[in-house]
Design an enzyme around this catalytic site. Structure first.
Site: not given
Ligand code: AG3
Length: 288
Positions: A67, A91, A166
């Site tokens: 983050h 989240d 995100d």
């Molecule tokens: N956003 C996800 C990023 C991608 C993760 N991909 C994976 N593990 N294959 C995360 C949200 C956090 N705020």
């Protein structure tokens, strides 16, 4: 690809049999939302783990590694970010970091899946108070919109100094967020100067997806930058792509403003280290 759940471990499998996993004590929650399968585990050493469709989204202990790096470099490179749009990020971790910037007057988070917001509010210690305020619509500087980010951006009549994506990986609900068409909409809705950032997958394991996104962004933005960072819970280093509208140099950040933030993970005084990459990745990016 895929994931395995063993008696006491959760492992996300990437291409070529590369796994990232956590020892878990138990599963706290599981549901099928309108968009995806959502699970929350209690890990042995990293607090709670949020999983969407078998992919690790975050662990509480270490979520700063993602983050902070998604948010602060771009907001410190922008001269005066006042209006910020977050797409995804249900989240609340990304929005929480955005609101640490005093210059931000209003931030909007557009999340497609209210199941993620609700489960994060109930189970995760990431941004509980913020999510509570958003759900009740009581935040002064932030608002939550449950809806499709692609549609929201296309129809929005506002301009944003920064747009932060995100999202989950570029499959399923998030696929369109990595398309040239979407980048065009984003460019149009950015103020001048304006800055855009998206997470862009594992440098080693999703290199093609990364190059596709880079190529599409190059067609649209005035300047495009790549950076990567180790993220706890993902197949690191994880890549991020930045698109700039107008005259702004993402290689420089405002260190005075950075001091006020008291960061834990991202180090603005070592901003240049963001840009290191394997030589073959540099070669591939230069070809595009
Ligand atoms: N956003 C996800 C990023 C991608 C993760 N991909 C994976 N593990 N294959 C995360 C949200 C956090 N705020």
């Amino acid at each position: 690809m895929g994931y395995s759940r063993e008696e006491n471990a959760f492992i996300e499998w990437y291409p070529r049999g590369y796994g990232v996993g956590f020892k878990v004590k138990r599963r706290l929650f599981e549901t099928q939302t309108d968009y995806q399968r959502l699970e929350i585990y209690e890990t042995e050493g990293f607090g709670k783990l949020l999983v969407l469709d078998g992919t690790v989204q975050l662990v509480e202990t270490g979520e700063e590694s993602y983050h902070e790096v998604l948010v602060h470099p771009i907001l410190l490179a922008h001269p005066n970010p006042r209006r910020v749009l977050v797409i995804g990020g249900g989240d609340g971790g990304t929005l929480r970091e955005v609101l640490r910037h005093e210059s931000v007057e209003k931030a909007t988070m557009v999340e497609i899946d209210d199941g993620v917001v609700e489960a994060s509010y109930l189970y995760l210690d990431v941004a509980k108070d913020l999510l509570d305020g958003l759900i009740k619509n009581e935040c002064k500087r932030a608002e939550l919109v449950i809806g499709d980010g692609v549609k929201y951006l296309r129809e929005s009549e506002e301009k944003f100094d920064a747009i932060i994506v995100d999202s989950t990986d570029p499959v399923g609900p998030a696929k369109l967020l990595f398309s040239e068409e979407f980048y065009r909409d984003a460019y149009e809705k950015l103020s001048d100067p304006g800055i855009y950032v998206t997470q862009a997958g594992s440098v080693y394991l999703f290199t093609n997806e990364l190059l596709d996104a880079y190529r599409a962004m190059k067609k649209v933005f005035d300047r495009v930058y790549y950076f990567s960072f180790p993220v706890i819970g993902y197949a690191s280093p994880w890549s991020f792509l930045v698109g700039v509208k107008g005259d702004m140099d993402f290689r420089r950040v405002d260190l005075e403003r950075a001091k006020k933030l008291d960061l834990y993970y991202y180090d603005p005084e070592r901003h240049e280290t963001l840009f290191q990459m394997p030589r073959y990745v540099r070669k591939l990016l230069e070809e595009k």
